[in-house]
Design an enzyme around this catalytic site. Structure first.
Site, PDB file in Angstrom:
ATOM      1  N   GLU A 156      57.066 -40.896 -27.759  1.00 57.58           N
ATOM      2  CA  GLU A 156      57.941 -42.002 -27.216  1.00 57.58           C
ATOM      3  C   GLU A 156      57.323 -43.412 -27.721  1.00 57.58           C
ATOM      4  OE1 GLU A 156      57.855 -40.808 -23.209  1.00 57.58           O
ATOM      5  OE2 GLU A 156      58.612 -38.653 -23.641  1.00 57.58           O
ATOM      6  N   GLU A 261      61.047 -29.964 -26.663  1.00 63.62           N
ATOM      7  CA  GLU A 261      61.206 -29.760 -24.942  1.00 63.62           C
ATOM      8  C   GLU A 261      62.516 -29.684 -24.508  1.00 63.62           C
ATOM      9  OE1 GLU A 261      59.446 -33.353 -23.339  1.00 63.62           O
ATOM     10  OE2 GLU A 261      57.757 -33.517 -24.955  1.00 63.62           O
TER      11      GLU A 261
HETATM   12  O1  G3I Z   1      48.261 -32.699 -11.270  1.00 69.17           O
HETATM   13  C1  G3I Z   1      48.480 -33.364 -10.111  1.00 69.17           C
HETATM   14  C2  G3I Z   1      48.119 -32.886  -8.698  1.00 69.17           C
HETATM   15  O2  G3I Z   1      46.715 -32.845  -8.832  1.00 69.17           O
HETATM   16  C3  G3I Z   1      48.818 -33.860  -7.730  1.00 69.17           C
HETATM   17  O3  G3I Z   1      48.466 -33.185  -6.371  1.00 69.17           O
HETATM   18  C4  G3I Z   1      50.173 -33.947  -7.923  1.00 69.17           C
HETATM   19  C5  G3I Z   1      50.778 -34.951  -6.915  1.00 69.17           C
HETATM   20  O4  G3I Z   1      51.916 -35.213  -7.093  1.00 69.17           O
HETATM   21  O5  G3I Z   1      50.652 -34.365  -9.063  1.00 69.17           O
HETATM   22  C6  G3I Z   1      50.207 -33.583  -9.993  1.00 69.17           C
HETATM   23  O6  G3I Z   1      50.353 -34.105 -11.363  1.00 69.17           O
HETATM   24  C7  G3I Z   1      51.827 -34.274 -11.890  1.00 69.17           C
HETATM   25  C8  G3I Z   1      51.798 -33.484 -12.927  1.00 69.17           C
HETATM   26  O7  G3I Z   1      53.479 -33.309 -13.554  1.00 69.17           O
HETATM   27  C9  G3I Z   1      51.556 -31.940 -13.046  1.00 69.17           C
HETATM   28  O8  G3I Z   1      52.404 -31.291 -12.151  1.00 69.17           O
HETATM   29  C10 G3I Z   1      52.396 -35.411 -11.815  1.00 69.17           C
HETATM   30  O9  G3I Z   1      52.361 -36.235 -10.530  1.00 69.17           O
HETATM   31  C11 G3I Z   1      53.558 -35.629 -12.550  1.00 69.17           C
HETATM   32  O10 G3I Z   1      54.163 -36.731 -12.878  1.00 69.17           O
HETATM   33  C12 G3I Z   1      53.665 -34.777 -14.088  1.00 69.17           C
HETATM   34  O11 G3I Z   1      54.829 -34.652 -14.324  1.00 69.17           O
HETATM   35  C13 G3I Z   1      54.874 -34.375 -15.674  1.00 69.17           C
HETATM   36  C14 G3I Z   1      55.508 -35.461 -16.388  1.00 69.17           C
HETATM   37  O12 G3I Z   1      55.648 -35.024 -17.962  1.00 69.17           O
HETATM   38  C15 G3I Z   1      54.664 -36.739 -16.509  1.00 69.17           C
HETATM   39  O13 G3I Z   1      53.811 -36.587 -17.241  1.00 69.17           O
HETATM   40  C16 G3I Z   1      55.873 -33.239 -15.702  1.00 69.17           C
HETATM   41  O14 G3I Z   1      55.300 -31.942 -15.222  1.00 69.17           O
HETATM   42  C17 G3I Z   1      56.308 -32.765 -17.109  1.00 69.17           C
HETATM   43  O15 G3I Z   1      57.154 -31.801 -17.587  1.00 69.17           O
HETATM   44  C18 G3I Z   1      56.780 -33.953 -17.921  1.00 69.17           C
HETATM   45  O16 G3I Z   1      56.629 -33.646 -19.634  1.00 69.17           O
HETATM   46  C19 G3I Z   1      57.170 -34.829 -20.355  1.00 69.17           C
HETATM   47  C20 G3I Z   1      56.622 -34.660 -21.769  1.00 69.17           C
HETATM   48  O17 G3I Z   1      55.166 -34.523 -21.579  1.00 69.17           O
HETATM   49  C21 G3I Z   1      57.303 -35.852 -22.497  1.00 69.17           C
HETATM   50  N1  G3I Z   1      58.654 -35.923 -22.511  1.00 69.17           N
HETATM   51  C22 G3I Z   1      59.012 -35.963 -21.379  1.00 69.17           C
HETATM   52  C23 G3I Z   1      58.837 -34.703 -20.462  1.00 69.17           C
HETATM   53  C24 G3I Z   1      59.613 -34.737 -19.169  1.00 69.17           C
HETATM   54  O18 G3I Z   1      59.035 -36.004 -18.311  1.00 69.17           O
END
Ligand code: G3I
Length: 373
Positions: A156, A261
């Site tokens: 990105e 994705e």
């Molecule tokens: O691991 C922590 C956990 O310890 C905590 O208690 C919890 C509380 O919110 O958060 C957890 O982390 C979360 C993580 O996913 C794991 O579940 C983050 O808050 C959350 O923001 C994160 O979201 C991910 C997002 O990327 C941000 O990195 C999504 O699961 C994931 O599907 C998404 O994937 C991205 C690709 O990498 C790039 N392209 C876009 C795509 C969708 O956003």
């Protein structure tokens, strides 16, 4: 005697069919055309829900970790790496003969703030950031050398209008941060494939910028094998024509295409990107299928799936992998994006771990195409 004969006839008719059904998976139907992958979470890798772990092993030919290899989780502090989850993902892939992709090395999101600042909290000098990038990439890629087929090296880097995203990487290093990332990744594992990955790749200005990047990287002698199109798509956008045009442009630029994705949100959306900092207020109108998806809407969604899948097959000379962003509707990130707490249905397995009927149609469609190798 008579009953035995009837049972034998029934067995002859039914058994081969159930056997064929058991063999019918997207992994098998797409073999030799492209890999069919899924993004996995740690519950699945750890076998917390064994049904999901088994489905992944059986139905897919590739995996990518949804979160644990991103810069923040794997490298939370300058001198600390967290390998446990990423190690498990790679071992899970090897145990189940699934091709593993690494996601992602350089991304403006989900990265520790420490990466960009000095002990006084000020932005570091370009040379310092470049060296941190080198260390990060060498350490992560080097650890899995020979075990990961390819890496989303930069994720990105562009805005939808084709300009560079003004990330900290860009602010401190300018556009060369992309070139450095590809160089470091190649040094760390010369045999690994290297990818540039983004969402809304089918937006013309963004696609043009990505094609320009591919050409620049190649001209600079960098390895770049493919462009990953995230493919977080909707019921009405993008059009199949727009996707096809992006495929043609990428193919002409001399790179492979990965659908990295894939998911198709069935819900109305106030936003059509994947920038996770975007968030909108919940309302019932924006969450219309809490109980169930009406048949007519389901049919439309199925058609979207088949239209897109048909395009991947048509371009299977350059499409090397198609990965869905999650296994079941229960675990999709779209239940919380871009509005928190909705009920979306964007994936190929439902909330009871049941394969959706459209998958059988996808399998039939895939079988009509010859293997490319
Ligand atoms: O691991 C922590 C956990 O310890 C905590 O208690 C919890 C509380 O919110 O958060 C957890 O982390 C979360 C993580 O996913 C794991 O579940 C983050 O808050 C959350 O923001 C994160 O979201 C991910 C997002 O990327 C941000 O990195 C999504 O699961 C994931 O599907 C998404 O994937 C991205 C690709 O990498 C790039 N392209 C876009 C795509 C969708 O956003």
């Amino acid at each position: 005697m008579k009953i035995k004969t009837i049972l034998a006839i029934i067995a002859i008719i039914i058994l081969p069919n159930t056997h064929t059904m058991a063999q019918n998976t997207l992994a098998k139907a797409t073999k030799g055309k492209f890999l069919f992958g899924v993004a996995v979470n740690m519950q699945q890798v750890n076998g917390v829900n064994p049904i999901e772990s088994e489905l992944i092993a059986k139905e897919f030919s590739a995996i990518v970790p949804e979160n644990c290899m991103k810069p923040q989780p794997i490298h939370p502090e300058e001198k600390r790496y967290e390998w446990t989850d990423a190690d498990k993902v790679v071992a899970f892939g090897e145990k189940n003969k699934l091709v593993v992709t690494g996601h992602c090395l350089i991304w403006h999101s989900q990265i520790g703030r420490w990466f960009f600042v000095d002990s006084a909290g000020k932005d570091v000098a370009p040379e310092v950031l470049k060296e941190r990038m080198r260390q990060h990439i060498h350490t992560v890629v080097g650890r899995y050398k020979g075990r990961i087929k390819g890496w989303d090296v930069v994720n990105e880097a562009f805005e939808d209008n084709g300009t560079f995203r003004k990330s900290k990487f860009y602010q401190i290093l300018g556009k060369d941060f992309i070139k450095y990332a590809f160089q470091f990744a190649h040094e760390a594992d010369p045999k690994a494939e290297l990818y540039y990955n983004d969402y809304n790749v089918e937006t013309p200005a963004k696609c043009e910028a990505i094609v320009g990047l591919v050409k620049e990287l190649k001209a600079a002698g960098c390895r770049i094998d493919a462009v990953g199109s995230q493919a977080h798509w909707h019921m009405d956008s993008p059009t199949i024509d727009a996707i096809e045009t992006s495929f043609k442009n990428l193919k002409a630029a001399g790179v492979k295409i990965l659908i990295t994705e894939w998911d198709i949100s069935i819900l109305p959306s106030p936003y059509s990107g994947a920038n996770i900092s975007q968030n909108f207020r919940y309302s019932k109108e924006m969450d219309p299928y809490r109980e169930a998806v009406p048949d007519s809407v389901q049919k439309e969604w199925n058609k979207r799936v088949l239209d897109m899948f048909g395009l991947y097959l048509k371009y299977n000379d350059v499409v090397d992998r198609v990965t869905v962003w999650g296994l079941t509707d229960n675990g999709t990130w779209l239940n919380n994006f871009p509005i928190r707490g909705r009920k979306d249905y964007p994936l190929l397995f439902d909330r009871n771990n049941k394969r959706k009927s459209v998958v059988d149609e996808m399998i039939t469609m895939a079988k009509k195409y010859k293997s490319k190798n």
